[in-house]
Scaffold this motif. Structure first.
Motif, PDB file in Angstrom:
ATOM      1  N   VAL A 173      22.847  16.947  36.659  1.00 28.80           N
ATOM      2  CA  VAL A 173      22.645  15.638  35.991  1.00 28.80           C
ATOM      3  C   VAL A 173      21.956  14.810  36.913  1.00 28.80           C
ATOM      4  O   VAL A 173      21.940  15.269  38.318  1.00 28.80           O
ATOM      5  N   ARG A 174      21.191  13.830  36.615  1.00 25.84           N
ATOM      6  CA  ARG A 174      20.467  13.124  37.345  1.00 25.84           C
ATOM      7  C   ARG A 174      20.937  11.636  37.496  1.00 25.84           C
ATOM      8  O   ARG A 174      21.612  11.298  36.836  1.00 25.84           O
ATOM      9  N   LEU A 175      20.564  11.030  38.680  1.00 28.13           N
ATOM     10  CA  LEU A 175      20.702   9.582  38.955  1.00 28.13           C
ATOM     11  C   LEU A 175      19.429   9.156  39.289  1.00 28.13           C
ATOM     12  O   LEU A 175      18.640   9.488  40.021  1.00 28.13           O
ATOM     13  N   THR A 176      19.277   7.858  38.816  1.00 29.62           N
ATOM     14  CA  THR A 176      17.685   7.265  38.920  1.00 29.62           C
ATOM     15  C   THR A 176      17.954   6.345  40.001  1.00 29.62           C
ATOM     16  O   THR A 176      18.960   6.053  40.679  1.00 29.62           O
ATOM     17  N   ASP A 227      23.011   5.700  47.574  1.00 27.91           N
ATOM     18  CA  ASP A 227      23.380   4.299  48.002  1.00 27.91           C
ATOM     19  C   ASP A 227      24.565   4.098  47.225  1.00 27.91           C
ATOM     20  O   ASP A 227      25.528   3.243  47.470  1.00 27.91           O
ATOM     21  N   LYS A 228      25.021   4.516  46.107  1.00 27.88           N
ATOM     22  CA  LYS A 228      26.079   4.513  45.213  1.00 27.88           C
ATOM     23  C   LYS A 228      27.333   4.859  46.166  1.00 27.88           C
ATOM     24  O   LYS A 228      27.368   6.022  46.508  1.00 27.88           O
ATOM     25  N   VAL A 229      28.513   4.237  45.789  1.00 23.19           N
ATOM     26  CA  VAL A 229      29.681   4.668  46.580  1.00 23.19           C
ATOM     27  C   VAL A 229      30.709   4.688  45.450  1.00 23.19           C
ATOM     28  O   VAL A 229      31.187   3.636  44.916  1.00 23.19           O
ATOM     29  N   TYR A 230      31.463   5.753  45.650  1.00 23.59           N
ATOM     30  CA  TYR A 230      32.871   6.151  45.004  1.00 23.59           C
ATOM     31  C   TYR A 230      34.190   5.664  45.908  1.00 23.59           C
ATOM     32  O   TYR A 230      33.828   6.337  46.834  1.00 23.59           O
ATOM     33  N   VAL A 231      34.973   4.716  45.569  1.00 22.84           N
ATOM     34  CA  VAL A 231      35.963   4.620  46.394  1.00 22.84           C
ATOM     35  C   VAL A 231      37.295   4.919  45.855  1.00 22.84           C
ATOM     36  O   VAL A 231      37.632   4.778  44.701  1.00 22.84           O
ATOM     37  N   ARG A 232      38.275   5.720  46.709  1.00 24.42           N
ATOM     38  CA  ARG A 232      39.553   6.045  46.267  1.00 24.42           C
ATOM     39  C   ARG A 232      40.250   5.814  47.445  1.00 24.42           C
ATOM     40  O   ARG A 232      39.927   5.448  48.543  1.00 24.42           O
ATOM     41  N   ARG A 249      25.813  12.411  46.300  1.00 22.05           N
ATOM     42  CA  ARG A 249      25.627  13.526  46.938  1.00 22.05           C
ATOM     43  C   ARG A 249      26.623  14.372  47.416  1.00 22.05           C
ATOM     44  O   ARG A 249      26.745  15.660  47.309  1.00 22.05           O
ATOM     45  N   ILE A 250      27.758  13.828  48.174  1.00 25.64           N
ATOM     46  CA  ILE A 250      28.689  14.421  48.632  1.00 25.64           C
ATOM     47  C   ILE A 250      29.721  14.972  47.444  1.00 25.64           C
ATOM     48  O   ILE A 250      30.155  16.213  47.528  1.00 25.64           O
ATOM     49  N   LYS A 286      30.778  18.875  46.557  1.00 28.93           N
ATOM     50  CA  LYS A 286      32.085  19.526  46.548  1.00 28.93           C
ATOM     51  C   LYS A 286      32.798  19.862  45.101  1.00 28.93           C
ATOM     52  O   LYS A 286      33.204  20.857  45.041  1.00 28.93           O
ATOM     53  N   HIS A 287      32.479  18.763  44.286  1.00 27.75           N
ATOM     54  CA  HIS A 287      33.261  18.646  42.944  1.00 27.75           C
ATOM     55  C   HIS A 287      32.218  18.240  41.755  1.00 27.75           C
ATOM     56  O   HIS A 287      32.316  17.058  41.521  1.00 27.75           O
ATOM     57  N   PRO A 288      31.093  18.742  41.266  1.00 26.32           N
ATOM     58  CA  PRO A 288      30.283  18.223  40.457  1.00 26.32           C
ATOM     59  C   PRO A 288      30.722  17.716  39.223  1.00 26.32           C
ATOM     60  O   PRO A 288      30.059  16.896  38.663  1.00 26.32           O
TER      61      PRO A 288
END
Length: 147
Positions: free
Chosen positions: A67-70, A76-81, A95-96, A100-102
Motif C-alpha cells: 500500500v502507498r502513502l502520499t 512523519d505520521k505517528v500511530y499512538v497506542r 514504515r515500522i 512488522k505487521h503490514p
C-alpha cells in the motif's frame, strides 16, 4: 391509491445478501482504499442499505504490504497506542508497522471509518487483511473488485 406500493423495505440479518469480495491493495493509496473498503463493509453500495443492520460484504484485502502513502506520511505520521501501564505510551511510524505487521495499517484506517458503536465493532469482523497475495478464503468463491 394503493398504499402498499409505498412501503419501504428494510434489510435485516436474514434478508441481507452478503457477498465475499477480494481487493488488491498493491499500489493503492491508503486513505482512498480504506474509504472504499469501509463503504463496502457498511453496505452503502447496495440498494437495500439499512443503517442499523450489518448488510455489507465480507472484504478480503491482499498485498497489504504494498500500500502507498502520499507525501512524507511514511516517516512523519505517528500511530499512538498505550500498553495500559504507567508510562506505557508507544509510538510507531507506518514504515515500522509495514515491516512488522503490514496488515495493521489497513485495519487501523478502516476501523477509524466505521461507526463507533456495537454495529461498528460487528462490521469490523467482516474485514480480512493479508500481507501476501494468498488468502485462505477460496471456499467462499470471492469475486475480485477493482477500484
Amino acid at each position: 391509491m394503493n398504499t402498499l406500493s409505498y412501503k419501504t423495505i428494510s434489510a435485516n440479518k436474514e434478508t441481507a445478501q452478503k457477498e465475499w469480495v477480494v481487493i488488491d491493495a498493491q499500489g493503492a493509496v491508503l486513505g482512498r482504499l480504506a474509504s472504499q473498503i469501509a463503504f463496502m463493509i457498511r453496505g452503502k453500495h447496495k440498494t437495500n442499505f439499512t443503517p442499523h443492520v450489518d448488510c455489507g460484504d465480507n472484504v478480503i484485502v491482499i498485498n497489504a504490504e504494498k500500500v502507498r502513502l502520499t507525501g512524507n506520511k511514511m516517516t512523519d505520521k505517528v500511530y499512538v497506542r498505550h500498553t495500559g501501564y504507567p508510562g506505557g505510551q508507544r509510538f510507531a511510524t507506518p514504515r515500522i508497522l509495514l515491516e512488522k505487521h503490514p496488515e495493521r495499517i489497513i485495519e487501523h484506517a478502516v476501523k477509524g471509518m466505521l461507526p463507533k458503536n456495537r454495529l461498528g465493532r460487528r462490521l469490523y469482523t467482516n474485514l480480512y487483511v493479508y500481507a501476501g497475495d494468498q488468502h485462505p478464503h477460496e471456499a467462499q468463491q470471492p469475486k475480485a473488485v477493482k477500484f
